[in-house]
Design a protein around this motif. Structure first.
Motif, mmCIF file in Angstrom:
data_model
loop_
_atom_site.group_PDB
_atom_site.id
_atom_site.type_symbol
_atom_site.label_atom_id
_atom_site.label_comp_id
_atom_site.label_asym_id
_atom_site.label_seq_id
_atom_site.Cartn_x
_atom_site.Cartn_y
_atom_site.Cartn_z
ATOM 1 N N LEU A 167 11.602 -79.265 -39.617
ATOM 2 C CA LEU A 167 11.275 -79.617 -41.000
ATOM 3 C C LEU A 167 11.048 -78.322 -41.770
ATOM 4 O O LEU A 167 10.265 -77.469 -41.360
ATOM 5 N N ILE A 168 11.750 -78.197 -42.875
ATOM 6 C CA ILE A 168 11.752 -76.970 -43.660
ATOM 7 C C ILE A 168 11.306 -77.302 -45.078
ATOM 8 O O ILE A 168 11.820 -78.259 -45.679
ATOM 9 N N PRO A 169 10.354 -76.538 -45.618
ATOM 10 C CA PRO A 169 9.902 -76.815 -46.987
ATOM 11 C C PRO A 169 11.080 -76.808 -47.966
ATOM 12 O O PRO A 169 11.995 -75.990 -47.853
ATOM 13 N N MET A 170 11.021 -77.723 -48.907
ATOM 14 C CA MET A 170 12.100 -77.870 -49.878
ATOM 15 C C MET A 170 12.333 -76.581 -50.670
ATOM 16 O O MET A 170 13.460 -76.276 -51.043
ATOM 17 N N ASP A 171 11.273 -75.805 -50.902
ATOM 18 C CA ASP A 171 11.393 -74.594 -51.713
ATOM 19 C C ASP A 171 11.569 -73.317 -50.882
ATOM 20 O O ASP A 171 11.463 -72.213 -51.406
ATOM 21 N N ALA A 200 21.184 -76.816 -44.248
ATOM 22 C CA ALA A 200 22.492 -76.220 -43.955
ATOM 23 C C ALA A 200 23.486 -76.523 -45.078
ATOM 24 O O ALA A 200 24.236 -75.640 -45.513
ATOM 25 N N GLU A 201 23.473 -77.738 -45.561
ATOM 26 C CA GLU A 201 24.360 -78.110 -46.667
ATOM 27 C C GLU A 201 23.965 -77.381 -47.954
ATOM 28 O O GLU A 201 24.819 -76.896 -48.684
ATOM 29 N N LYS A 202 22.681 -77.265 -48.193
ATOM 30 C CA LYS A 202 22.175 -76.601 -49.395
ATOM 31 C C LYS A 202 22.529 -75.112 -49.401
ATOM 32 O O LYS A 202 22.914 -74.568 -50.429
ATOM 33 N N TRP A 203 22.396 -74.450 -48.247
ATOM 34 C CA TRP A 203 22.635 -73.005 -48.144
ATOM 35 C C TRP A 203 24.069 -72.670 -47.748
ATOM 36 O O TRP A 203 24.421 -71.512 -47.652
ATOM 37 N N ASP A 204 24.879 -73.674 -47.464
ATOM 38 C CA ASP A 204 26.280 -73.502 -47.066
ATOM 39 C C ASP A 204 26.415 -72.674 -45.782
ATOM 40 O O ASP A 204 27.194 -71.719 -45.714
ATOM 41 N N ILE A 205 25.608 -73.023 -44.784
ATOM 42 C CA ILE A 205 25.700 -72.432 -43.449
ATOM 43 C C ILE A 205 25.644 -73.574 -42.439
ATOM 44 O O ILE A 205 25.393 -74.724 -42.813
ATOM 45 N N SER A 206 25.867 -73.269 -41.172
ATOM 46 C CA SER A 206 25.869 -74.323 -40.156
ATOM 47 C C SER A 206 24.448 -74.800 -39.834
ATOM 48 O O SER A 206 23.476 -74.062 -39.999
ATOM 49 N N ARG A 207 24.373 -76.022 -39.352
ATOM 50 C CA ARG A 207 23.084 -76.583 -38.949
ATOM 51 C C ARG A 207 22.496 -75.778 -37.796
ATOM 52 O O ARG A 207 21.296 -75.525 -37.757
ATOM 53 N N ARG A 208 23.345 -75.348 -36.879
ATOM 54 C CA ARG A 208 22.877 -74.547 -35.744
ATOM 55 C C ARG A 208 22.281 -73.226 -36.216
ATOM 56 O O ARG A 208 21.276 -72.766 -35.678
ATOM 57 N N ARG A 209 22.882 -72.605 -37.236
ATOM 58 C CA ARG A 209 22.357 -71.343 -37.771
ATOM 59 C C ARG A 209 20.965 -71.560 -38.364
ATOM 60 O O ARG A 209 20.073 -70.736 -38.185
ATOM 61 N N VAL A 210 20.766 -72.665 -39.041
ATOM 62 C CA VAL A 210 19.444 -72.987 -39.597
ATOM 63 C C VAL A 210 18.440 -73.158 -38.468
ATOM 64 O O VAL A 210 17.324 -72.648 -38.534
ATOM 65 N N MET A 223 3.687 -81.577 -50.095
ATOM 66 C CA MET A 223 4.885 -80.762 -50.008
ATOM 67 C C MET A 223 5.991 -81.584 -49.354
ATOM 68 O O MET A 223 5.750 -82.300 -48.395
ATOM 69 N N GLU A 224 7.183 -81.457 -49.880
ATOM 70 C CA GLU A 224 8.312 -82.183 -49.323
ATOM 71 C C GLU A 224 9.123 -81.282 -48.407
ATOM 72 O O GLU A 224 9.196 -80.076 -48.617
ATOM 73 N N TYR A 225 9.725 -81.900 -47.407
ATOM 74 C CA TYR A 225 10.481 -81.162 -46.401
ATOM 75 C C TYR A 225 11.907 -81.679 -46.302
ATOM 76 O O TYR A 225 12.183 -82.838 -46.605
ATOM 77 N N LEU A 226 12.785 -80.796 -45.846
ATOM 78 C CA LEU A 226 14.173 -81.148 -45.595
ATOM 79 C C LEU A 226 14.471 -80.933 -44.118
ATOM 80 O O LEU A 226 13.824 -80.120 -43.458
ATOM 81 N N SER A 227 15.478 -81.619 -43.616
ATOM 82 C CA SER A 227 15.910 -81.414 -42.238
ATOM 83 C C SER A 227 16.828 -80.198 -42.169
ATOM 84 O O SER A 227 17.305 -79.687 -43.195
ATOM 85 N N ALA A 228 17.104 -79.739 -40.963
ATOM 86 C CA ALA A 228 18.007 -78.598 -40.778
ATOM 87 C C ALA A 228 19.396 -78.926 -41.341
ATOM 88 O O ALA A 228 20.051 -78.067 -41.929
ATOM 89 N N LYS A 229 19.822 -80.154 -41.191
ATOM 90 C CA LYS A 229 21.136 -80.567 -41.700
ATOM 91 C C LYS A 229 21.181 -80.462 -43.226
ATOM 92 O O LYS A 229 22.145 -79.949 -43.795
#
Length: 60
Positions: free
Chosen positions: A40-44, A10-20, A1-7
């Motif tokens: 670390l957040i799952p890509m899906d 945040a860009e993918k969901w169009d919200i702030s990194r702090r909110r994530v 499984m691949e993971y994304l960072s909070a940053k």
């Protein structure tokens, strides 16, 4: 499984990194975990519903 960072999420969901980060701390993003100092957040992972909108709609 691949993971994304909070940053990246945040860009993918169009919200702030702090909110994530807050969503992760509250356990609202399934499969997210903290590795050292990085979330670390799952890509899906799906964006949780905004509870503020639910409360506002309920008052109308």
């Amino acid at each position: 499984m691949e993971y994304l960072s909070a940053k990246e999420v945040a860009e993918k969901w169009d919200i702030s990194r702090r909110r994530v980060q807050i969503l992760c701390e509250e356990g609202r993003i399934q499969g997210a975990f903290k590795f050292s100092y990085i979330w670390l957040i799952p890509m899906d992972a799906e964006k949780p519903a905004d509870r503020r909108k639910t409360k506002k709609e309920a008052n109308e």
